[in-house]
Design a protein around this motif. Structure first.
Motif, PDB file in Angstrom:
ATOM      1  N   GLY A   1       2.352  -3.922  -4.752  1.00  0.00           N
ATOM      2  CA  GLY A   1       1.028  -3.329  -4.910  1.00  0.00           C
ATOM      3  C   GLY A   1       0.257  -3.999  -6.026  1.00  0.00           C
ATOM      4  O   GLY A   1       0.748  -4.929  -6.673  1.00  0.00           O
ATOM      5  N   ARG A   2      -0.977  -3.502  -6.207  1.00  0.00           N
ATOM      6  CA  ARG A   2      -1.808  -4.056  -7.274  1.00  0.00           C
ATOM      7  C   ARG A   2      -1.237  -3.625  -8.614  1.00  0.00           C
ATOM      8  O   ARG A   2      -0.642  -2.553  -8.720  1.00  0.00           O
TER       9      ARG A   2
ATOM     10  N   ILE B   1      -6.536   9.471  13.600  1.00  0.00           N
ATOM     11  CA  ILE B   1      -6.892  10.272  12.421  1.00  0.00           C
ATOM     12  C   ILE B   1      -5.645  11.004  11.940  1.00  0.00           C
ATOM     13  O   ILE B   1      -5.073  11.822  12.668  1.00  0.00           O
TER      14      ILE B   1
ATOM     15  N   GLY C   1       0.835  -1.217   0.000  1.00  0.00           N
ATOM     16  CA  GLY C   1       0.000   0.000   0.000  1.00  0.00           C
ATOM     17  C   GLY C   1       0.859   1.252   0.000  1.00  0.00           C
ATOM     18  O   GLY C   1       0.448   2.301   0.483  1.00  0.00           O
TER      19      GLY C   1
ATOM     20  N   ALA D   1      -0.180  -2.026  10.037  1.00  0.00           N
ATOM     21  CA  ALA D   1      -1.130  -0.970  10.427  1.00  0.00           C
ATOM     22  C   ALA D   1      -2.399  -1.606  10.971  1.00  0.00           C
ATOM     23  O   ALA D   1      -2.764  -2.723  10.611  1.00  0.00           O
ATOM     24  N   SER D   2      -3.034  -0.892  11.878  1.00  0.00           N
ATOM     25  CA  SER D   2      -4.394  -1.190  12.302  1.00  0.00           C
ATOM     26  C   SER D   2      -4.978   0.187  12.601  1.00  0.00           C
ATOM     27  O   SER D   2      -4.446   1.187  12.103  1.00  0.00           O
ATOM     28  N   ALA D   3      -6.046   0.278  13.367  1.00  0.00           N
ATOM     29  CA  ALA D   3      -6.627   1.602  13.624  1.00  0.00           C
ATOM     30  C   ALA D   3      -7.240   1.639  15.014  1.00  0.00           C
ATOM     31  O   ALA D   3      -7.616   0.597  15.578  1.00  0.00           O
TER      32      ALA D   3
ATOM     33  N   SER E   1       1.583   3.256  -2.269  1.00  0.00           N
ATOM     34  CA  SER E   1       1.106   4.374  -3.103  1.00  0.00           C
ATOM     35  C   SER E   1       0.057   5.224  -2.389  1.00  0.00           C
ATOM     36  O   SER E   1      -0.411   6.210  -2.930  1.00  0.00           O
ATOM     37  N   GLY E   2      -0.320   4.842  -1.163  1.00  0.00           N
ATOM     38  CA  GLY E   2      -1.360   5.571  -0.431  1.00  0.00           C
ATOM     39  C   GLY E   2      -0.816   6.791   0.314  1.00  0.00           C
ATOM     40  O   GLY E   2       0.375   7.114   0.245  1.00  0.00           O
ATOM     41  N   LEU E   3      -1.712   7.447   1.038  1.00  0.00           N
ATOM     42  CA  LEU E   3      -1.371   8.683   1.765  1.00  0.00           C
ATOM     43  C   LEU E   3      -0.174   8.485   2.696  1.00  0.00           C
ATOM     44  O   LEU E   3       0.808   9.221   2.661  1.00  0.00           O
TER      45      LEU E   3
ATOM     46  N   ALA F   1      -1.544  -1.903   3.277  1.00  0.00           N
ATOM     47  CA  ALA F   1      -2.544  -2.032   2.205  1.00  0.00           C
ATOM     48  C   ALA F   1      -3.940  -2.346   2.728  1.00  0.00           C
ATOM     49  O   ALA F   1      -4.114  -3.120   3.668  1.00  0.00           O
ATOM     50  N   GLY F   2      -4.910  -1.740   2.083  1.00  0.00           N
ATOM     51  CA  GLY F   2      -6.308  -2.025   2.379  1.00  0.00           C
ATOM     52  C   GLY F   2      -7.189  -1.005   1.693  1.00  0.00           C
ATOM     53  O   GLY F   2      -6.783   0.154   1.528  1.00  0.00           O
TER      54      GLY F   2
ATOM     55  N   GLN G   1       7.450   0.685  -7.101  1.00  0.00           N
ATOM     56  CA  GLN G   1       6.724  -0.587  -7.091  1.00  0.00           C
ATOM     57  C   GLN G   1       7.467  -1.635  -7.903  1.00  0.00           C
ATOM     58  O   GLN G   1       7.327  -1.727  -9.117  1.00  0.00           O
TER      59      GLN G   1
ATOM     60  N   GLU H   1     -14.901  -5.581   0.652  1.00  0.00           N
ATOM     61  CA  GLU H   1     -13.571  -5.218   0.116  1.00  0.00           C
ATOM     62  C   GLU H   1     -12.679  -4.625   1.219  1.00  0.00           C
ATOM     63  O   GLU H   1     -11.488  -4.935   1.299  1.00  0.00           O
TER      64      GLU H   1
HETATM   65  N1  LIG Z   1      -5.255   7.811   6.900  1.00  0.00           N
HETATM   66  C1  LIG Z   1      -5.824   7.635   8.104  1.00  0.00           C
HETATM   67  O1  LIG Z   1      -6.369   8.603   8.730  1.00  0.00           O
HETATM   68  C2  LIG Z   1      -5.813   6.257   8.739  1.00  0.00           C
HETATM   69  C3  LIG Z   1      -6.373   6.109  10.020  1.00  0.00           C
HETATM   70  C4  LIG Z   1      -6.380   4.846  10.611  1.00  0.00           C
HETATM   71  C5  LIG Z   1      -5.837   3.759   9.946  1.00  0.00           C
HETATM   72  N2  LIG Z   1      -5.308   3.923   8.703  1.00  0.00           N
HETATM   73  C6  LIG Z   1      -4.797   2.714   8.028  1.00  0.00           C
HETATM   74  O2  LIG Z   1      -3.454   2.883   7.607  1.00  0.00           O
HETATM   75  C7  LIG Z   1      -3.257   2.267   6.321  1.00  0.00           C
HETATM   76  C8  LIG Z   1      -2.651   3.290   5.391  1.00  0.00           C
HETATM   77  O3  LIG Z   1      -3.539   4.414   5.327  1.00  0.00           O
HETATM   78  P1  LIG Z   1      -3.600   5.394   4.068  1.00  0.00           P
HETATM   79  O4  LIG Z   1      -4.386   6.574   4.506  1.00  0.00           O
HETATM   80  O5  LIG Z   1      -2.248   5.544   3.478  1.00  0.00           O
HETATM   81  O6  LIG Z   1      -4.500   4.521   3.055  1.00  0.00           O
HETATM   82  P2  LIG Z   1      -4.744   4.789   1.500  1.00  0.00           P
HETATM   83  O7  LIG Z   1      -4.274   6.136   1.092  1.00  0.00           O
HETATM   84  O8  LIG Z   1      -6.190   4.444   1.246  1.00  0.00           O
HETATM   85  O9  LIG Z   1      -3.791   3.720   0.788  1.00  0.00           O
HETATM   86  C9  LIG Z   1      -3.951   2.348   0.978  1.00  0.00           C
HETATM   87  C10 LIG Z   1      -3.247   1.578  -0.137  1.00  0.00           C
HETATM   88  O10 LIG Z   1      -3.718   0.233  -0.054  1.00  0.00           O
HETATM   89  C11 LIG Z   1      -3.766  -0.346  -1.355  1.00  0.00           C
HETATM   90  N3  LIG Z   1      -5.127  -0.843  -1.613  1.00  0.00           N
HETATM   91  C12 LIG Z   1      -6.269  -0.134  -1.781  1.00  0.00           C
HETATM   92  N4  LIG Z   1      -7.315  -0.949  -2.014  1.00  0.00           N
HETATM   93  C13 LIG Z   1      -6.808  -2.212  -2.007  1.00  0.00           C
HETATM   94  C14 LIG Z   1      -7.384  -3.496  -2.218  1.00  0.00           C
HETATM   95  N5  LIG Z   1      -8.691  -3.657  -2.488  1.00  0.00           N
HETATM   96  N6  LIG Z   1      -6.568  -4.587  -2.130  1.00  0.00           N
HETATM   97  C15 LIG Z   1      -5.233  -4.441  -1.856  1.00  0.00           C
HETATM   98  N7  LIG Z   1      -4.637  -3.248  -1.680  1.00  0.00           N
HETATM   99  C16 LIG Z   1      -5.419  -2.154  -1.742  1.00  0.00           C
HETATM  100  C17 LIG Z   1      -3.434   0.769  -2.376  1.00  0.00           C
HETATM  101  O11 LIG Z   1      -2.076   0.580  -2.791  1.00  0.00           O
HETATM  102  P3  LIG Z   1      -1.730   0.005  -4.269  1.00  0.00           P
HETATM  103  O12 LIG Z   1      -2.653   0.710  -5.225  1.00  0.00           O
HETATM  104  O13 LIG Z   1      -0.303   0.407  -4.437  1.00  0.00           O
HETATM  105  O14 LIG Z   1      -1.942  -1.455  -4.253  1.00  0.00           O
HETATM  106  C18 LIG Z   1      -3.581   2.047  -1.548  1.00  0.00           C
HETATM  107  O15 LIG Z   1      -2.723   3.056  -2.016  1.00  0.00           O
HETATM  108  C19 LIG Z   1      -4.617   1.770   5.851  1.00  0.00           C
HETATM  109  O16 LIG Z   1      -4.718   0.376   6.003  1.00  0.00           O
HETATM  110  C20 LIG Z   1      -5.603   2.487   6.740  1.00  0.00           C
HETATM  111  O17 LIG Z   1      -6.759   1.724   7.021  1.00  0.00           O
HETATM  112  C21 LIG Z   1      -5.273   5.151   8.086  1.00  0.00           C
END
Ligand SMILES: NC(=O)c1ccc[n+]([C@@H]2O[C@H](COP(=O)([O-])OP(=O)(O)OC[C@H]3O[C@@H](n4cnc5c(N)ncnc54)[C@H](OP(=O)(O)O)[C@@H]3O)[C@@H](O)[C@H]2O)c1
Length: 300
Positions: A32-33, A166, A8, A113-115, A10-12, A68-69, A42, A84
């Motif tokens: 990643g995907r 958050i 994951g 990661a978890s939350a 590529s995410g935030l 990732a998620g 990647q 999903e």
């Molecule tokens: N941001 C927050 O405020 C926050 C708060 C609590 C917990 N978290 C947790 O921390 C982690 C990272 O957060 P983030 O904000 O960076 O998340 P994000 O921006 O949504 O990025 C998550 C990454 O997971 C991969 N992904 C998305 N859908 C998927 C699927 N169906 N199957 C497999 N991979 C998938 C993608 O990477 P690819 O496209 O490269 O595969 C995506 O860039 C997450 O698991 C999130 O739940 C975040």
């Protein structure tokens, strides 16, 4: 030089974490995907749904940071999207686990990661890591995700779970969602505005992920939230102040949010006063302790 595989990436969080890891001389690759064109980092593809995974990283990785998620705030929570959100986390963790258990590898540490959503939508003041997992949808996702992650210990891999609050970041997430309407003079708190938001600046979160990867004494779960949580009203006011826009509107009533967002509204209306004591005791020193300074940093 540490060799780190980020899922994951590529995410935030993943993009900022990659920047900071590289500044600290780690070698980072992403799994990643598949995409038409692989981004620079990647090096490996996986298809979590079908259980396929490239394995070139196995002999070339010290630490996996698993982010990732499917985004929990990206879409309204239909039954299929909830599936999903759940399966992208559980199946990806199982896929990593099975790949490691069936092959020779060099991995010593998993940081997963978890939350803070694991504690439910209304938890006691200063909730710490001993508070039991609750049974609402997000809590169940986190709990089952953590249970899959802990299984890596049986493979001789040190496991650290980071329960993320958050995230305050320039590029997206909470700040973008709130500051977009506030820029048009539509900044307003949610519900009664008194719910407590346990936030963290993205750089502190990345610092905690790095520490978890490097510190052999860290094991098990840690909350990643700044030491001073605030009410939803305070954080919304701080955002309006930082972008020089008025905070004038009455709060957005809970019933309207529920109408617009369905079950997802429960996440926005959650009251979560979470303790950072354990991560501080482990030796992490926060750069951003107060929400005003964190917001000013990400907005300016
Ligand atoms: N941001 C927050 O405020 C926050 C708060 C609590 C917990 N978290 C947790 O921390 C982690 C990272 O957060 P983030 O904000 O960076 O998340 P994000 O921006 O949504 O990025 C998550 C990454 O997971 C991969 N992904 C998305 N859908 C998927 C699927 N169906 N199957 C497999 N991979 C998938 C993608 O990477 P690819 O496209 O490269 O595969 C995506 O860039 C997450 O698991 C999130 O739940 C975040």
């Amino acid at each position: 030089m540490k060799k780190i595989l980020v899922t994951g990436g590529s995410g935030l969080v993943g993009k900022q974490l990659t920047r900071i890891l590289e500044e600290n001389k780690s070698e980072v690759s992403w799994i990643g995907r598949s995409k038409k064109e692989r981004p620079h980092h990647q090096k490996y593809n996986w298809d979590v749904e079908n259980g396929s995974i490239e394995t070139g990283w196995l002999q070339n990785t010290d630490t996996i940071i698993h982010l990732a998620g499917a985004g929990v705030a990206d879409h309204k929570w239909s039954d299929s999207y909830k599936k999903e959100i759940y399966e992208s986390r559980i199946k990806s963790t199982k896929l990593l686990h099975d790949t490691l258990s069936n092959n020779n590898h060099s991995v010593k540490t998993l940081v997963c990661a978890s939350a803070i959503g694991i504690y439910g939508n209304n938890c006691p003041k200063s909730t710490d890591e001993t508070f039991p997992a609750q049974s609402n949808f997000l809590a169940k996702v986190c709990d089952d995700w953590e249970k899959e992650a802990i299984k890596f210990e049986l493979l001789g891999i040190r496991v650290v779970i980071i329960r993320v609050g958050i995230v305050l970041a320039k590029e997206g997430g909470f700040i973008k969602a709130i500051s977009a309407p506030a820029k048009w003079g539509l900044g307003a708190a949610f519900g009664n505005g008194k719910m407590i938001t346990s936030w963290i600046h993205i750089n502190d979160l990345c610092g905690i992920f790095m520490k978890a990867g490097n510190d052999p004494n860290m094991r098990g779960s840690y909350n990643a939230v700044a030491p001073n949580p605030v009410s939803n009203k305070q954080i919304t006011k701080a955002i309006c102040h930082a972008i020089h826009r008025p905070y004038l509107l009455p709060n957005i009533p809970a019933f309207l949010l529920k109408l617009a967002l369905g079950e997802m509204a429960s996440m926005i209306l959650a009251n979560q006063n979470i303790s950072s004591k354990k991560i501080v005791k482990a030796g992490y020193t926060f750069v951003f302790n107060h929400v005003e300074e964190a917001i000013t940093d990400v907005i300016i």
